[in-house]
Write a protein that holds these residues in place. Sequence first.
Motif, PDB file in Angstrom:
ATOM      1  N   THR A 116      37.104  43.711  47.934  1.00 51.14           N
ATOM      2  CA  THR A 116      36.194  42.747  48.561  1.00 51.14           C
ATOM      3  C   THR A 116      36.116  41.441  47.775  1.00 51.14           C
ATOM      4  N   LEU A 117      36.381  41.506  46.473  1.00 53.66           N
ATOM      5  CA  LEU A 117      36.288  40.303  45.650  1.00 53.66           C
ATOM      6  C   LEU A 117      37.441  39.336  45.903  1.00 53.66           C
ATOM      7  N   LEU A 118      38.639  39.858  46.128  1.00 50.57           N
ATOM      8  CA  LEU A 118      39.801  38.992  46.343  1.00 50.57           C
ATOM      9  C   LEU A 118      39.558  38.065  47.538  1.00 50.57           C
ATOM     10  N   SER A 119      39.959  36.810  47.389  1.00 51.01           N
ATOM     11  CA  SER A 119      39.610  35.787  48.381  1.00 51.01           C
ATOM     12  C   SER A 119      40.537  35.753  49.588  1.00 51.01           C
ATOM     13  N   TYR A 120      41.739  36.313  49.477  1.00 49.23           N
ATOM     14  CA  TYR A 120      42.733  36.149  50.531  1.00 49.23           C
ATOM     15  C   TYR A 120      43.210  37.492  51.054  1.00 49.23           C
ATOM     16  N   GLU A 121      43.446  37.553  52.352  1.00 47.23           N
ATOM     17  CA  GLU A 121      43.906  38.782  52.966  1.00 47.23           C
ATOM     18  C   GLU A 121      45.274  39.194  52.429  1.00 47.23           C
ATOM     19  N   HIS A 122      46.168  38.223  52.162  1.00 46.93           N
ATOM     20  CA  HIS A 122      47.493  38.618  51.667  1.00 46.93           C
ATOM     21  C   HIS A 122      47.391  39.282  50.294  1.00 46.93           C
ATOM     22  N   ASP A 123      46.389  38.926  49.486  1.00 44.58           N
ATOM     23  CA  ASP A 123      46.193  39.617  48.213  1.00 44.58           C
ATOM     24  C   ASP A 123      45.643  41.023  48.421  1.00 44.58           C
ATOM     25  N   ARG A 124      44.785  41.171  49.402  1.00 50.33           N
ATOM     26  CA  ARG A 124      44.249  42.510  49.688  1.00 50.33           C
ATOM     27  C   ARG A 124      45.356  43.440  50.198  1.00 50.33           C
ATOM     28  N   VAL A 125      46.281  42.885  50.982  1.00 53.90           N
ATOM     29  CA  VAL A 125      47.427  43.676  51.444  1.00 53.90           C
ATOM     30  C   VAL A 125      48.285  44.106  50.252  1.00 53.90           C
ATOM     31  N   THR A 126      48.538  43.182  49.343  1.00 49.07           N
ATOM     32  CA  THR A 126      49.339  43.499  48.154  1.00 49.07           C
ATOM     33  C   THR A 126      48.635  44.532  47.289  1.00 49.07           C
ATOM     34  N   LEU A 127      47.323  44.434  47.157  1.00 50.86           N
ATOM     35  CA  LEU A 127      46.566  45.410  46.377  1.00 50.86           C
ATOM     36  C   LEU A 127      46.688  46.804  46.982  1.00 50.86           C
ATOM     37  N   ARG A 128      46.591  46.901  48.301  1.00 51.36           N
ATOM     38  CA  ARG A 128      46.717  48.211  48.949  1.00 51.36           C
ATOM     39  C   ARG A 128      48.114  48.800  48.732  1.00 51.36           C
ATOM     40  N   GLU A 129      49.130  47.947  48.748  1.00 53.33           N
ATOM     41  CA  GLU A 129      50.492  48.422  48.496  1.00 53.33           C
ATOM     42  C   GLU A 129      50.641  48.905  47.057  1.00 53.33           C
ATOM     43  N   ALA A 130      50.013  48.192  46.121  1.00 52.75           N
ATOM     44  CA  ALA A 130      50.179  48.496  44.705  1.00 52.75           C
ATOM     45  C   ALA A 130      49.438  49.756  44.272  1.00 52.75           C
ATOM     46  N   TYR A 131      48.336  50.058  44.929  1.00 52.99           N
ATOM     47  CA  TYR A 131      47.463  51.138  44.472  1.00 52.99           C
ATOM     48  C   TYR A 131      48.190  52.482  44.318  1.00 52.99           C
ATOM     49  N   PRO A 132      49.003  52.924  45.284  1.00 47.25           N
ATOM     50  CA  PRO A 132      49.685  54.221  45.104  1.00 47.25           C
ATOM     51  C   PRO A 132      50.729  54.203  43.988  1.00 47.25           C
ATOM     52  N   LEU A 133      51.110  53.003  43.519  1.00 48.01           N
ATOM     53  CA  LEU A 133      52.135  52.878  42.487  1.00 48.01           C
ATOM     54  C   LEU A 133      51.546  52.563  41.120  1.00 48.01           C
ATOM     55  N   ARG A 134      50.222  52.722  40.969  1.00 48.96           N
ATOM     56  CA  ARG A 134      49.532  52.266  39.767  1.00 48.96           C
ATOM     57  C   ARG A 134      49.806  53.135  38.541  1.00 48.96           C
ATOM     58  N   ARG A 135      50.204  54.396  38.748  1.00 45.14           N
ATOM     59  CA  ARG A 135      50.381  55.305  37.621  1.00 45.14           C
ATOM     60  C   ARG A 135      51.558  54.876  36.751  1.00 45.14           C
ATOM     61  N   LYS A 136      51.470  55.217  35.499  1.00 43.28           N
ATOM     62  CA  LYS A 136      52.438  54.759  34.506  1.00 43.28           C
ATOM     63  C   LYS A 136      53.852  55.223  34.830  1.00 43.28           C
ATOM     64  N   THR A 137      54.791  54.309  34.749  1.00 44.99           N
ATOM     65  CA  THR A 137      56.215  54.609  34.897  1.00 44.99           C
ATOM     66  C   THR A 137      56.961  54.035  33.699  1.00 44.99           C
ATOM     67  N   HIS A 138      58.227  54.397  33.582  1.00 49.08           N
ATOM     68  CA  HIS A 138      59.094  53.694  32.643  1.00 49.08           C
ATOM     69  C   HIS A 138      60.358  53.283  33.386  1.00 49.08           C
ATOM     70  N   ALA A 139      61.004  52.252  32.898  1.00 58.47           N
ATOM     71  CA  ALA A 139      62.183  51.699  33.568  1.00 58.47           C
ATOM     72  C   ALA A 139      63.457  52.183  32.896  1.00 58.47           C
ATOM     73  N   VAL A 140      64.443  52.496  33.719  1.00 55.12           N
ATOM     74  CA  VAL A 140      65.813  52.720  33.240  1.00 55.12           C
ATOM     75  C   VAL A 140      66.665  51.640  33.890  1.00 55.12           C
ATOM     76  N   VAL A 141      67.201  50.752  33.077  1.00 54.99           N
ATOM     77  CA  VAL A 141      67.967  49.605  33.556  1.00 54.99           C
ATOM     78  C   VAL A 141      69.453  49.909  33.422  1.00 54.99           C
ATOM     79  N   VAL A 142      70.159  49.898  34.536  1.00 52.80           N
ATOM     80  CA  VAL A 142      71.614  50.069  34.522  1.00 52.80           C
ATOM     81  C   VAL A 142      72.224  48.675  34.537  1.00 52.80           C
ATOM     82  N   LEU A 143      72.959  48.339  33.503  1.00 50.71           N
ATOM     83  CA  LEU A 143      73.489  46.989  33.309  1.00 50.71           C
ATOM     84  C   LEU A 143      75.014  47.028  33.250  1.00 50.71           C
TER      85      LEU A 143
END
Length: 287
Positions: A116-143
Motif C-alpha cells: 500500500t505504501l508504494l506509489s505506483y501500480e507498476h511497482d506493486r506488480v513488481t513486488l508481487r512478482e518478487a515475493y515468491p522469489l525472496r528466499r535466499k539463492t546463490h548464483a552459478v555463472v557459466v562463462l
Amino acid sequence: MPGKDVLAAGAVVFGSGKRVLVVHRPRYDDWSFPKGKLDPGEHITSAAVREVEEETGLHVRLGPPLHGQRYPVTGGRMKTVSYWVGRAVGDPDVSGYRPNDEIDQVAWVPYDEARTLLSYEHDRVTLREAYPLRRKTHAVVVLRHGDARSRKMWRRQDDRLRPLLQAGRLQAQRVIPMLAAYDVTRIVSSSSTRCVETVAPYSDTTGWKLELEDGLSEEEASAESVGGIVDELIDGDESAVLCSHRPVLPAVYEAIGVEDPRLAPGGMLVVHVRKGAVVASELHQAR
C-alpha cells in the motif's frame, strides 16, 4: 521524434521478516524501489547494485531477475527499468542514512505495508512478482572464455596455451563488475590459458582464489568430470563462476539441466539456485 529509451536498473531488496527496502523521493513525494539510470557503458547488473548502494547505503547482491518496467517519462521518451530480487551483503541497518535532495527516507517495511505504501501500480506488480522469489539463492555463472587467437593462427603445438586477443582481454575486464553483482566468491576455470585469462582479472581484483580444473578443458573434459564439478557448485551455498569452452559447455548445461543458450565468447548464463534446484536463469551476451 522521441529519443531512445532511458535505461535504468534497480532491485527489490528483501530482508528478514519479509521486509522490503523502499525509498522516498522528495522531488516527486513518492515511495519506490531503489533504482537509477545507467552510466555510459555500464552494464545493467552493475548499475542495479551501484544505484541501490548510492540511494540506500547498502551493498546488495542480485538474485533472480524480474520482468522489467517500461513507462513514459518527460520529453516524450520511454523509461525501461531492469529489476532483480536483491539481498543485502553485510549489515542491513539503514538507520544511519543521511537524507539528501534525491532520497530523503530509506526504510525497511513489512511486505503487506509495502503493497500500500508504494506509489505506483507498476511497482506493486513488481513486488508481487518478487515475493515468491525472496528466499535466499546463490548464483552459478557459466562463462564462455573471451575472444581468443584462432587455431589457424596459433602455431604452437599445445592449443591449451592459446591466449586471448585484445578484444577478449577487454571482455575479461567487463566481466569483473558483472560477477561482483552476483557476489561471486568461487572461481572455477578450465586450466587452458584463454579461460584463465578470462577470469584472472576478477580473481586479481577481488582476491578470491582461482581454481584450475583440467576436467573443464577441451582436451580432458568428460561427462563425469564436468558433472562432478557442476554438482559441487549447484549443491554448494556460495555464488560461483565456471569458465570453459564452447565444445565443453553442452555438458555443463546438461549437468545443470538447462537448454543451451549458445553463448558467444565472453557471454554468461546465470542460474539462480536454491537447495540444489534452479529457480531462475538469465543470459548476458558479451557486448
